[in-house]
Write a protein that holds these residues in place. Structure first.
Motif, PDB file in Angstrom:
ATOM      1  N   UNK A 121       0.942  -1.165  -0.115  1.00 29.79           N
ATOM      2  CA  UNK A 121      -0.009  -0.023   0.067  1.00 29.79           C
ATOM      3  C   UNK A 121       0.780   1.243   0.014  1.00 29.79           C
ATOM      4  N   UNK A 122       2.063   0.981  -0.394  1.00 35.44           N
ATOM      5  CA  UNK A 122       2.959   2.183  -0.516  1.00 35.44           C
ATOM      6  C   UNK A 122       2.327   3.408  -1.312  1.00 35.44           C
ATOM      7  N   UNK A 123       2.545   4.641  -1.077  1.00 30.90           N
ATOM      8  CA  UNK A 123       1.835   5.936  -1.751  1.00 30.90           C
ATOM      9  C   UNK A 123       2.421   6.050  -3.254  1.00 30.90           C
ATOM     10  N   UNK A 124       3.623   5.397  -3.370  1.00 31.44           N
ATOM     11  CA  UNK A 124       4.309   5.849  -4.523  1.00 31.44           C
ATOM     12  C   UNK A 124       4.080   4.596  -5.570  1.00 31.44           C
ATOM     13  N   UNK A 125       3.566   4.765  -6.779  1.00 32.77           N
ATOM     14  CA  UNK A 125       3.562   3.527  -7.719  1.00 32.77           C
ATOM     15  C   UNK A 125       4.802   2.766  -8.176  1.00 32.77           C
ATOM     16  N   UNK A 132       5.482  -5.703  -6.803  1.00 34.13           N
ATOM     17  CA  UNK A 132       4.562  -6.417  -7.788  1.00 34.13           C
ATOM     18  C   UNK A 132       5.511  -7.365  -8.534  1.00 34.13           C
ATOM     19  N   UNK A 133       6.664  -6.843  -8.594  1.00 33.31           N
ATOM     20  CA  UNK A 133       7.604  -7.938  -9.442  1.00 33.31           C
ATOM     21  C   UNK A 133       8.420  -8.751  -8.739  1.00 33.31           C
ATOM     22  N   UNK A 134       8.343  -8.700  -7.407  1.00 30.32           N
ATOM     23  CA  UNK A 134       9.157  -9.466  -6.539  1.00 30.32           C
ATOM     24  C   UNK A 134       8.245 -10.240  -5.583  1.00 30.32           C
ATOM     25  N   UNK A 135       7.197  -9.904  -5.415  1.00 29.81           N
ATOM     26  CA  UNK A 135       6.321 -10.416  -4.457  1.00 29.81           C
ATOM     27  C   UNK A 135       6.042 -12.045  -4.808  1.00 29.81           C
ATOM     28  N   UNK A 136       5.794 -13.000  -3.949  1.00 27.54           N
ATOM     29  CA  UNK A 136       5.575 -14.355  -4.310  1.00 27.54           C
ATOM     30  C   UNK A 136       3.899 -14.361  -5.013  1.00 27.54           C
ATOM     31  N   UNK A 137       4.142 -15.040  -5.981  1.00 25.04           N
ATOM     32  CA  UNK A 137       2.658 -14.955  -6.681  1.00 25.04           C
ATOM     33  C   UNK A 137       1.441 -15.414  -5.720  1.00 25.04           C
ATOM     34  N   UNK A 138       1.402 -16.120  -4.819  1.00 24.89           N
ATOM     35  CA  UNK A 138       0.276 -16.286  -4.265  1.00 24.89           C
ATOM     36  C   UNK A 138      -0.080 -15.097  -3.381  1.00 24.89           C
ATOM     37  N   UNK A 139       0.798 -14.256  -2.922  1.00 22.02           N
ATOM     38  CA  UNK A 139       0.564 -12.856  -2.286  1.00 22.02           C
ATOM     39  C   UNK A 139       0.054 -11.823  -3.194  1.00 22.02           C
ATOM     40  N   UNK A 140       0.150 -11.986  -4.396  1.00 24.21           N
ATOM     41  CA  UNK A 140      -0.097 -10.772  -5.212  1.00 24.21           C
ATOM     42  C   UNK A 140      -1.637 -10.343  -5.210  1.00 24.21           C
ATOM     43  N   UNK A 141      -2.359 -11.338  -4.631  1.00 21.21           N
ATOM     44  CA  UNK A 141      -3.962 -11.228  -4.636  1.00 21.21           C
ATOM     45  C   UNK A 141      -4.100  -9.617  -4.026  1.00 21.21           C
ATOM     46  N   UNK A 142      -3.400  -9.399  -3.081  1.00 24.25           N
ATOM     47  CA  UNK A 142      -3.348  -8.048  -2.185  1.00 24.25           C
ATOM     48  C   UNK A 142      -3.207  -6.822  -3.361  1.00 24.25           C
ATOM     49  N   UNK A 148      -3.205   1.900  -9.696  1.00 24.80           N
ATOM     50  CA  UNK A 148      -2.303   2.070 -10.942  1.00 24.80           C
ATOM     51  C   UNK A 148      -2.407   1.112 -11.560  1.00 24.80           C
ATOM     52  N   UNK A 149      -2.773   1.086 -12.976  1.00 26.42           N
ATOM     53  CA  UNK A 149      -2.763   0.112 -14.037  1.00 26.42           C
ATOM     54  C   UNK A 149      -1.691  -0.410 -14.321  1.00 26.42           C
ATOM     55  N   UNK A 150      -0.345  -0.082 -14.174  1.00 25.07           N
ATOM     56  CA  UNK A 150       0.765  -0.515 -14.190  1.00 25.07           C
ATOM     57  C   UNK A 150       1.250  -1.668 -13.397  1.00 25.07           C
ATOM     58  N   UNK A 171     -10.986  -2.399 -15.482  1.00 30.47           N
ATOM     59  CA  UNK A 171     -11.288  -1.504 -16.163  1.00 30.47           C
ATOM     60  C   UNK A 171     -10.113  -0.803 -17.184  1.00 30.47           C
ATOM     61  N   UNK A 172      -9.034  -1.428 -17.317  1.00 33.14           N
ATOM     62  CA  UNK A 172      -7.757  -0.834 -17.961  1.00 33.14           C
ATOM     63  C   UNK A 172      -7.690  -2.012 -19.227  1.00 33.14           C
ATOM     64  N   UNK A 173      -7.580  -1.862 -20.327  1.00 33.40           N
ATOM     65  CA  UNK A 173      -7.419  -2.788 -21.657  1.00 33.40           C
ATOM     66  C   UNK A 173      -6.070  -3.452 -21.426  1.00 33.40           C
TER      67      UNK A 173
END
Length: 267
Positions: A121-125, A132-142, A148-150, A171-173
């Motif tokens: 929940x860091x304020x900076x994208x 998002x690049x490093x987090x273990x896949x099962x924890x990505x649901x958060x 931010x769409x990126x 909502x983002x293509x």
């Protein structure tokens, strides 16, 4: 205040104290390093923690990595950020809430998985992107509903398949395109009704051949063209009068040469 003669490489940024003004070694806590020589001490204008220039600060900590832990609370954000690259990972938790995103970005690159979730929940994208690049896949649901769409696009690339369909209506293509590239049947078929042609085109590339008729009369000719590349004989015959010449040509060529492979199934 006594100042020290400094050496700055030709065409480099002039040496300057991070608070402004000249570099003064006599007041520096690491002045004893001056006698150690290049590569293992410090040198004003070349490897100096007091300098405002990040490259010279980085060189200082490369020469003296054992001092990184001592400077995680430094008042200058560049010093904290660069020290965080080499500091003990056990000391990095103190910087999770650092006021500068440059520091938190370095922390996100090094925190162990057990602590990385504290930055979702860091304020900076840019920080959340690194998470998002490093987090273990099962924890990505958060991060599925990140503003931010990126960030969500990265999540779509790494999220475990059993819950990937939860992003199919993003909502983002760009996010939905990533989902369509990975989603399995039967959830993939539901994306054949996506509002964006680029998403439907990806679906057309991956649907089982037997289901391509769902997109054979799509409103966008690019989607129909993809269908024509893989469709079976029954679907191809239904497309012979397509309004787009490019699509009709593919249909005619494949029927004329009996090139009607079954195609690759999804996944």
């Amino acid at each position: 205040m006594n100042t020290t003669s400094v050496r700055a490489p030709q065409d480099d940024i002039a040496a300057q104290h991070w608070q402004g003004g000249p570099i003064c070694c006599t007041d520096c806590e690491y002045s004893y390093l001056l006698s150690l020589g290049e590569g293992q001490g410090c040198e004003p204008g070349h490897a100096c923690m007091q300098d405002a220039y990040a490259r010279r600060i980085d060189r200082f900590f490369r020469w003296n990595p054992m001092l990184s832990d001592e400077q995680l609370g430094h008042a200058y954000f560049e010093v904290r950020a660069i020290a965080a690259r080499r500091a003990s990972v056990f000391r990095l938790t103190a910087l999770i809430n650092d006021p500068d995103e440059t520091v938190r970005l370095q922390v996100a690159l090094r925190l162990p998985q057990t602590l990385l979730a504290k930055l979702v929940n860091d304020p900076h994208r840019e920080v959340r992107i690194r998470v998002a690049q490093r987090l273990a896949p099962p924890a990505l649901a958060a991060l599925r509903h990140d503003p931010d769409y990126g960030v969500r696009e990265l999540v779509a690339q790494r999220l475990p398949l059993p819950i990937l369909s939860t992003l199919a209506n993003d909502p983002d293509r760009a996010v939905r395109m990533r989902v369509a590239q990975r989603l399995e049947m039967p959830a993939l078929l539901r994306m054949a009704d996506d509002t964006e042609a680029e998403v439907r085109r990806i679906v057309a590339e991956r649907l089982p051949v037997a289901l391509l008729s769902h997109l054979s009369h799509d409103a966008d000719w690019r989607v129909r063209w993809e269908v024509a590349q893989r469709a079976d004989a029954h679907t191809l015959h239904s497309m012979q009068e397509d309004a787009e010449p490019e699509v009709r040509q593919v249909v005619q060529d494949r029927l004329a040469h009996h090139i009607i492979p079954l195609g690759a199934s999804h996944g």
